[in-house]
Structures are given as structure tokens and as C-alpha cells.
Design a protein around this motif. Structure first.
Motif, PDB file in Angstrom:
ATOM      1  N   GLU A  39      -1.973  57.299 -42.605  1.00 56.43           N
ATOM      2  CA  GLU A  39      -2.129  56.343 -43.875  1.00 56.43           C
ATOM      3  C   GLU A  39      -0.567  55.837 -44.075  1.00 56.43           C
ATOM      4  N   GLU A  40       0.003  56.524 -44.822  1.00 54.89           N
ATOM      5  CA  GLU A  40       1.612  57.021 -45.391  1.00 54.89           C
ATOM      6  C   GLU A  40       2.056  56.447 -44.812  1.00 54.89           C
ATOM      7  N   THR A  41       2.336  57.438 -43.231  1.00 58.66           N
ATOM      8  CA  THR A  41       3.412  56.302 -42.078  1.00 58.66           C
ATOM      9  C   THR A  41       3.419  54.733 -42.142  1.00 58.66           C
ATOM     10  N   ALA A  42       2.220  54.992 -42.125  1.00 59.97           N
ATOM     11  CA  ALA A  42       1.999  52.809 -41.719  1.00 59.97           C
ATOM     12  C   ALA A  42       2.054  52.189 -42.760  1.00 59.97           C
ATOM     13  N   ALA A  43       2.168  53.027 -43.943  1.00 60.65           N
ATOM     14  CA  ALA A  43       2.650  51.902 -45.135  1.00 60.65           C
ATOM     15  C   ALA A  43       4.289  52.150 -45.332  1.00 60.65           C
ATOM     16  N   TYR A  44       4.666  53.151 -45.481  1.00 61.86           N
ATOM     17  CA  TYR A  44       5.666  53.543 -45.006  1.00 61.86           C
ATOM     18  C   TYR A  44       6.951  52.273 -44.425  1.00 61.86           C
ATOM     19  N   LEU A  45       6.075  52.850 -42.386  1.00 60.93           N
ATOM     20  CA  LEU A  45       7.151  51.755 -41.725  1.00 60.93           C
ATOM     21  C   LEU A  45       7.040  50.070 -41.859  1.00 60.93           C
ATOM     22  N   ASP A  46       5.273  49.973 -42.091  1.00 60.17           N
ATOM     23  CA  ASP A  46       5.684  47.303 -42.652  1.00 60.17           C
ATOM     24  C   ASP A  46       6.284  47.881 -44.126  1.00 60.17           C
ATOM     25  N   GLY A  47       6.433  48.660 -45.046  1.00 64.13           N
ATOM     26  CA  GLY A  47       7.240  48.594 -45.752  1.00 64.13           C
ATOM     27  C   GLY A  47       8.830  49.039 -46.551  1.00 64.13           C
ATOM     28  N   ASP A  48       8.995  50.162 -47.027  1.00 58.88           N
ATOM     29  CA  ASP A  48      10.005  50.926 -47.359  1.00 58.88           C
ATOM     30  C   ASP A  48      10.796  51.210 -46.564  1.00 58.88           C
ATOM     31  N   GLY A  49      10.244  51.605 -44.947  1.00 58.76           N
ATOM     32  CA  GLY A  49      11.133  51.407 -43.961  1.00 58.76           C
ATOM     33  C   GLY A  49      11.859  50.541 -43.228  1.00 58.76           C
ATOM     34  N   ARG A  50      11.266  48.983 -43.423  1.00 55.50           N
ATOM     35  CA  ARG A  50      11.785  48.036 -43.443  1.00 55.50           C
ATOM     36  C   ARG A  50      12.550  47.829 -43.373  1.00 55.50           C
ATOM     37  N   THR A  51      12.418  47.493 -44.865  1.00 56.74           N
ATOM     38  CA  THR A  51      14.141  47.595 -45.964  1.00 56.74           C
ATOM     39  C   THR A  51      15.214  48.270 -45.611  1.00 56.74           C
ATOM     40  N   GLU A  52      14.308  49.895 -45.922  1.00 53.76           N
ATOM     41  CA  GLU A  52      15.493  50.927 -45.495  1.00 53.76           C
ATOM     42  C   GLU A  52      16.645  50.948 -44.196  1.00 53.76           C
ATOM     43  N   SER A  53      14.981  50.877 -42.737  1.00 52.98           N
ATOM     44  CA  SER A  53      16.127  50.462 -41.798  1.00 52.98           C
ATOM     45  C   SER A  53      17.123  49.382 -41.480  1.00 52.98           C
ATOM     46  N   ARG A  54      17.699  48.340 -41.986  1.00 53.66           N
ATOM     47  CA  ARG A  54      18.061  47.192 -42.099  1.00 53.66           C
ATOM     48  C   ARG A  54      19.494  47.732 -43.032  1.00 53.66           C
ATOM     49  N   THR A  55      19.508  48.251 -43.633  1.00 51.30           N
ATOM     50  CA  THR A  55      21.081  48.891 -44.346  1.00 51.30           C
ATOM     51  C   THR A  55      21.498  50.122 -43.277  1.00 51.30           C
ATOM     52  N   LEU A  56      21.159  50.181 -42.114  1.00 49.04           N
ATOM     53  CA  LEU A  56      21.409  50.833 -40.951  1.00 49.04           C
ATOM     54  C   LEU A  56      22.605  51.111 -40.382  1.00 49.04           C
ATOM     55  N   SER A  57      23.363  51.955 -39.728  1.00 53.06           N
ATOM     56  CA  SER A  57      24.772  51.214 -39.139  1.00 53.06           C
ATOM     57  C   SER A  57      23.562  51.338 -37.369  1.00 53.06           C
ATOM     58  N   ARG A  58      24.726  50.840 -36.095  1.00 55.25           N
ATOM     59  CA  ARG A  58      23.931  50.119 -35.208  1.00 55.25           C
ATOM     60  C   ARG A  58      22.648  51.119 -34.445  1.00 55.25           C
ATOM     61  N   ALA A  59      24.235  52.474 -34.160  1.00 58.52           N
ATOM     62  CA  ALA A  59      23.524  53.833 -33.450  1.00 58.52           C
ATOM     63  C   ALA A  59      22.212  54.466 -34.843  1.00 58.52           C
ATOM     64  N   ALA A  60      22.560  54.553 -35.757  1.00 58.97           N
ATOM     65  CA  ALA A  60      21.327  54.663 -36.417  1.00 58.97           C
ATOM     66  C   ALA A  60      20.134  54.410 -37.297  1.00 58.97           C
ATOM     67  N   THR A  61      20.672  53.112 -36.161  1.00 58.70           N
ATOM     68  CA  THR A  61      19.513  51.765 -35.773  1.00 58.70           C
ATOM     69  C   THR A  61      18.270  52.292 -35.015  1.00 58.70           C
ATOM     70  N   LEU A  62      18.507  52.637 -34.227  1.00 57.36           N
ATOM     71  CA  LEU A  62      18.409  52.929 -32.609  1.00 57.36           C
ATOM     72  C   LEU A  62      17.742  54.176 -32.548  1.00 57.36           C
ATOM     73  N   SER A  63      18.566  55.554 -33.698  1.00 56.76           N
ATOM     74  CA  SER A  63      17.629  55.945 -34.094  1.00 56.76           C
ATOM     75  C   SER A  63      16.514  56.038 -34.266  1.00 56.76           C
ATOM     76  N   TYR A  64      16.048  55.233 -35.318  1.00 58.94           N
ATOM     77  CA  TYR A  64      15.426  55.063 -36.649  1.00 58.94           C
ATOM     78  C   TYR A  64      14.355  54.186 -35.465  1.00 58.94           C
ATOM     79  N   SER A  65      14.310  53.181 -34.967  1.00 58.16           N
ATOM     80  CA  SER A  65      13.241  53.107 -33.980  1.00 58.16           C
ATOM     81  C   SER A  65      12.998  53.827 -32.575  1.00 58.16           C
ATOM     82  N   THR A  66      13.681  54.654 -32.064  1.00 55.84           N
ATOM     83  CA  THR A  66      13.402  55.653 -31.185  1.00 55.84           C
ATOM     84  C   THR A  66      12.682  57.104 -32.267  1.00 55.84           C
TER      85      THR A  66
END
Length: 177
Positions: A39-66
Motif C-alpha cells: 500500500e505504501e509503495t502504491a501511494a508513493y509511486l502514484d503521488g510523491d514518487g511521480r513528483t520526485e521523478s520529474r526532478t531527476l536527470s535523464r539517466a536517473a529517470t530511466l533508473s527510477y522507471s526500471t
């Protein structure tokens, strides 16, 4: 020789480790922790995680997605295992059915790579969730082996196997082999 239920085929009663493990407070705590992490993971990935991922470098964004895909897959397999074990515990599924269904649940995935420059660029919350999921996975694999591996091999064979290991470690042969 005993079967998964602990019934002995030689007239003596084997210890039903699987049933005891599933009925234990240890399992109930593992279940609560696992489902809370899902539950915590789902809430994070749909909320704060989505916001935090927008601030990452291109390589880190790919790593985040993976890593988020791997994490989601791991957690779904863990949740499947936990729900199946709870079903056995509550009598909704027989131990034999669980043994058959267990083959559909994959607990043998590779551990995450929790080091390196891209790891350090991932958001702290994601890294924390991945680390906790990895620890939870280790505990579940340990319990899975205690339930299914011991149940699969008769106790006499386990003792013989261990005696053979000791004998080979010390360069001796068992007299009854």
C-alpha cells in the motif's frame, strides 16, 4: 516418511512445521508488514514518487522507471505468496493446493543493485522502500523454505543428508551408507 500435512506414513507423527509457521504471530506480522509495504509503495509511486521523478536527470529517470517496475513486480509476487499462505492458514486452500499454486509465484528474482551513482540519485523514499522490500523478501524466502523444503523431504532424509555433509566435511564415510 511424512507428507506436507505432517502425517507420517510410518505410524509416528511428524512435526508440521508449515502449519505452525503459518499459524504463528511471526507470519501474521510478516503479512501485515508486506501488505502495508504494498500500500505504501502504491501511494508513493502514484503521488510523491511521480513528483520526485520529474526532478531527476535523464539517466536517473530511466533508473527510477526500471527500479519502480522491478519493485512493483517483487511486491506483487510477495503479496501473492502472503495471500496464498493466509488462505491455507484460514482453511480456504489446502496445503496441497498451495504447493501446486506456489509454482506460479516467483520468489527467485535477482536482488536490486543498491549502490552506484544512479542508485544515489534515486529519491530517498524510493531507495528506502526498495531496501525494506529486499529485507522482507529475504524473510519470506526463509519462511518459504521452512514450510515447503522441510515438508518436501522426509525427516529421515534430512538427518541422513546432514550426516553425509558432516562426514564429507571431515573426510569420513558413514558406516550405514
Amino acid at each position: 516418511m511424512s507428507d506436507f500435512t505432517g502425517k507420517s506414513h510410518f505410524g509416528t507423527e511428524a512435526i508440521a512445521f508449515g502449519a505452525r509457521a503459518l499459524n504463528s504471530e511471526l507470519f501474521r506480522e510478516l503479512f501485515r508488514e508486506g501488505m502495508a509495504l504494498v500500500e505504501e509503495t502504491a501511494a508513493y509511486l502514484d503521488g510523491d514518487g511521480r513528483t520526485e521523478s520529474r526532478t531527476l536527470s535523464r539517466a536517473a529517470t530511466l533508473s527510477y522507471s526500471t527500479e519502480s517496475m522491478r519493485l512493483t513486480t517483487r511486491l506483487m509476487q510477495i503479496a501473492s505468496w502472503l495471500l496464498m499462505q493466509r488462505a491455507v492458514n484460514e482453511g480456504e486452500m489446502s496445503p496441497e493446493q498451495a504447493r501446486t499454486e506456489k509454482n506460479k509465484v516467483r520468489l527467485d528474482f535477482q536482488p536490486p543493485v543498491m549502490s552506484g551513482p544512479l542508485w544515489n540519485e534515486l529519491p530517498e523514499t524510493l531507495r528506502s522502500i526498495i531496501e525494506r522490500t529486499d529485507r522482507l523478501h529475504g524473510r519470506i524466502v526463509h519462511m518459504d523454505k521452512a514450510i515447503y523444503d522441510v515438508a518436501a523431504e522426509p525427516a529421515a532424509n534430512l538427518v541422513a543428508r546432514d550426516l553425509d555433509r558432516l562426514a564429507s566435511a571431515f573426510g569420513a564415510r558413514r558406516a550405514d551408507s
